[in-house]
Write a protein that holds these residues in place. Sequence first.
Motif, PDB file in Angstrom:
ATOM      1  N   LEU A 177       0.838  -1.204   0.000  1.00 32.12           N
ATOM      2  CA  LEU A 177       0.000   0.000   0.000  1.00 32.12           C
ATOM      3  C   LEU A 177       0.872   1.252   0.000  1.00 32.12           C
ATOM      4  O   LEU A 177       0.619   2.206  -0.757  1.00 32.12           O
ATOM      5  N   GLU A 178       1.891   1.267   0.850  1.00 32.10           N
ATOM      6  CA  GLU A 178       2.812   2.407   0.888  1.00 32.10           C
ATOM      7  C   GLU A 178       3.538   2.560  -0.440  1.00 32.10           C
ATOM      8  O   GLU A 178       3.733   3.679  -0.933  1.00 32.10           O
ATOM      9  N   GLN A 179       3.922   1.450  -1.035  1.00 29.52           N
ATOM     10  CA  GLN A 179       4.610   1.508  -2.324  1.00 29.52           C
ATOM     11  C   GLN A 179       3.705   2.115  -3.397  1.00 29.52           C
ATOM     12  O   GLN A 179       4.151   2.908  -4.229  1.00 29.52           O
ATOM     13  N   GLY A 180       2.439   1.742  -3.371  1.00 27.79           N
ATOM     14  CA  GLY A 180       1.503   2.320  -4.325  1.00 27.79           C
ATOM     15  C   GLY A 180       1.437   3.836  -4.190  1.00 27.79           C
ATOM     16  O   GLY A 180       1.429   4.564  -5.180  1.00 27.79           O
ATOM     17  N   ASP A 181       1.413   4.323  -2.935  1.00 23.66           N
ATOM     18  CA  ASP A 181       1.398   5.766  -2.689  1.00 23.66           C
ATOM     19  C   ASP A 181       2.686   6.420  -3.180  1.00 23.66           C
ATOM     20  O   ASP A 181       2.665   7.530  -3.732  1.00 23.66           O
ATOM     21  N   LEU A 182       3.810   5.730  -2.986  1.00 24.56           N
ATOM     22  CA  LEU A 182       5.091   6.279  -3.426  1.00 24.56           C
ATOM     23  C   LEU A 182       5.159   6.377  -4.944  1.00 24.56           C
ATOM     24  O   LEU A 182       5.615   7.389  -5.500  1.00 24.56           O
ATOM     25  N   TRP A 183       4.705   5.329  -5.637  1.00 23.51           N
ATOM     26  CA  TRP A 183       4.694   5.367  -7.111  1.00 23.51           C
ATOM     27  C   TRP A 183       3.806   6.503  -7.600  1.00 23.51           C
ATOM     28  O   TRP A 183       4.163   7.226  -8.550  1.00 23.51           O
ATOM     29  N   GLU A 184       2.661   6.698  -6.958  1.00 19.58           N
ATOM     30  CA  GLU A 184       1.773   7.787  -7.371  1.00 19.58           C
ATOM     31  C   GLU A 184       2.434   9.146  -7.148  1.00 19.58           C
ATOM     32  O   GLU A 184       2.264  10.079  -7.946  1.00 19.58           O
TER      33      GLU A 184
END
Length: 221
Positions: A177-184
């Motif tokens: 979930l955190e990675q998804g936010d970082l990619w965004e």
Amino acid sequence: MQDDETPDPVLVAKNLRLETGHGVVFDGVTTEVPRGAVVAVTGKAGVGKSALLLALTGRMRGVTGELSVDGNDALRHPGRVRKITSVARIDDLVEPEDSLSLEDCITERTLADAASARSRMANYLHTSTLLGLDVPLTTLYGDLSPADQVRAAISLATIRPAPLIVLDDIDRETTTLEQGDLWEGLLRLSDEGVSIIASTSERTAIPLSVLSIEMDTPHAR
């Protein structure tokens, strides 16, 4: 034929290969990175992701093939490429010190990159806002969460503006979930014309709009 209104890619690599005394690190890497793109370098540990990021920014010796970065021949003139690219984090080689406050990290990065002292804070704060980093500048880098360390490292890498930024291990100690936010967050930064290449072993968190360089085969060391 390329449309006259289409900008040249920021990076073009053809058949990049790196071999050391311990064996082949990576081989046959061919890719083209558009300006304002986010690219994921994917693969398990040991496939040469960190070494490739160093190579793409003119910071790895012994690379063969063809590599152009922002119109510069990176294999013939690596010094030029180092001056126009920025490394946010690479393994244990490049990373802010845990014991420094973010304010101290900004000063250190300004000196290391020979960046403008006048614009350093504005550049850092602009990027940190885009990425969603909201902590006091007195915070120690080592006290940040792993996700916020990524945000801080990227923000520091933009103190001196560069057309290409690289980051190692976006998945280090971060949840999907955190990675998804970082990619965004990286996609928001790329909307300003910056290209970002980040490595990861976790493919499921990568948005569909992120391009990919697959490195699946570990080589003998």
